[in-house]
Design an enzyme around this catalytic site. Structure first.
Site, PDB file in Angstrom:
ATOM      1  N   GLY A 113      31.632  42.304  46.237  1.00  0.00           N
ATOM      2  CA  GLY A 113      31.915  41.492  45.069  1.00  0.00           C
ATOM      3  C   GLY A 113      33.420  41.273  44.926  1.00  0.00           C
ATOM      4  N   CYS A 114      33.802  40.208  44.255  1.00  0.00           N
ATOM      5  CA  CYS A 114      35.232  39.887  44.146  1.00  0.00           C
ATOM      6  C   CYS A 114      35.989  40.971  43.386  1.00  0.00           C
ATOM      7  CB  CYS A 114      35.428  38.513  43.523  1.00  0.00           C
ATOM      8  SG  CYS A 114      34.590  38.264  41.941  1.00  0.00           S
ATOM      9  N   HIS A 115      35.527  41.345  42.190  1.00  0.00           N
ATOM     10  CA  HIS A 115      36.201  42.396  41.424  1.00  0.00           C
ATOM     11  C   HIS A 115      36.204  43.711  42.216  1.00  0.00           C
ATOM     12  CE1 HIS A 115      36.109  39.850  37.845  1.00  0.00           C
ATOM     13  NE2 HIS A 115      34.805  39.692  38.010  1.00  0.00           N
TER      14      HIS A 115
END
Length: 291
Positions: A113-115
């Protein structure tokens, strides 16, 4: 080499197709628009592909995996569905030699995931070095462009009355990236995590404050990522303010360590559509295929 993107019409799928089209000797298999939800046609294309990218909601991604019976098809899943699943490689090769080797040999790869990408890049080496205890509850904020929310959020921001400024969200502290942030870094507790939407299309700044000596942390992270392909640790206290858009359009990540003897802020800067999504997927594809 045959590629199929299941979910090619979404934000990540469109970015993937653009990036993959630039690679030589790639044939992208297309599904007729009227058959996008036809399970038999999806099954046919998934099994015909050397590599299948999944750019789908979690339930649909799990369904796609169940349709693949070709043992040679490599699946690279950009959804949340398999990021902590047994038997799936976590697609962040810079984290360790083990992560890199697993991506190189696995037929099942989950894109982070990006975060979580920014969080893991900052925390994983420090847990390994014993600087952060596995039992510590960390605090993390993440400023992100709205494109990460896909078509509905893009439409909201680009409609007639878009939100302005910064908008904290997921205030119930149950964000879908929390399980992988905890598991990948080997933490006992998920972080206290506050993501914040900016009225900017893409870009990302993930930050973690720590009551630690800034130089000591810089030395650990600088050494850890010295030879990393896509991650650069900037000089200690290199910036007094950070733009979230500097790395847009790239697959790179920059790490900033700011502070003094007793307090530090760690920040990872990258493109949420690059190293945080389609760029990471293509990186895993290149590594797995030996390109």
């Amino acid at each position: 080499m045959k590629i199929f993107i299941d979910g090619a019409e979404g934000t990540t799928g469109l970015q993937l197709e653009e990036r993959l089209s630039a690679i030589k000797n790639i044939e992208i298999l297309k599904i007729d628009n009227d058959l996008r939800k036809d399970i038999n046609e999806r099954r046919r294309l998934l099994n015909a592909a050397d590599t299948a990218f999944l750019c789908l909601p979690d339930t649909a991604a799990r369904e796609s995996v169940s349709l693949v019976d070709n043992p040679n098809t490599v699946i690279i899943d950009a959804s949340t569905a398999h990021r902590t699943a047994p038997g799936w490689a976590y697609g962040f090769p810079e984290l360790s030699d083990e992560h890199r080797n697993t991506v190189k040999t696995s037929n099942r790869i989950s894109v982070p995931g990006c975060h979580a990408s920014g969080f893991a890049a900052l925390v994983y080496p420090l847990v390994g070095a014993g600087v952060i205890s596995k039992d510590e509850t960390l605090v993390c904020t993440s400023l992100t462009g709205y494109s990460g929310g896909g078509k509905p959020l893009i439409a909201e921001y680009e409609g007639g009355n878009p939100p302005r400024g910064a908008t904290p969200y997921a205030l119930g502290l149950t964000h879908k990236h929390l399980p992988e942030m905890k598991a990948v870094c080997g933490l006992s507790n998920p972080p206290i995590f506050m993501p914040i939407l900016a009225d900017i299309y893409n870009g990302m700044l993930v930050s973690i404050p720590l009551a630690r000596n800034a130089r000591e942390l810089w030395e650990i992270l600088d050494k850890y990522y010295k030879n990393a392909d896509n991650i650069a640790v900037k000089p200690l206290n290199a910036e007094t303010k950070l733009s979230m858009e500097t790395l847009n359009g790239t697959d790179k990540m920059e790490i900033f360590i700011s502070g003094h003897d007793t307090q530090t802020v760690l920040t990872a800067r990258f493109d949420n559509l690059g190293k945080g999504a389609s760029g990471a997927a293509v990186q895993c594809f290149r590594l797995r295929m030996g390109l």
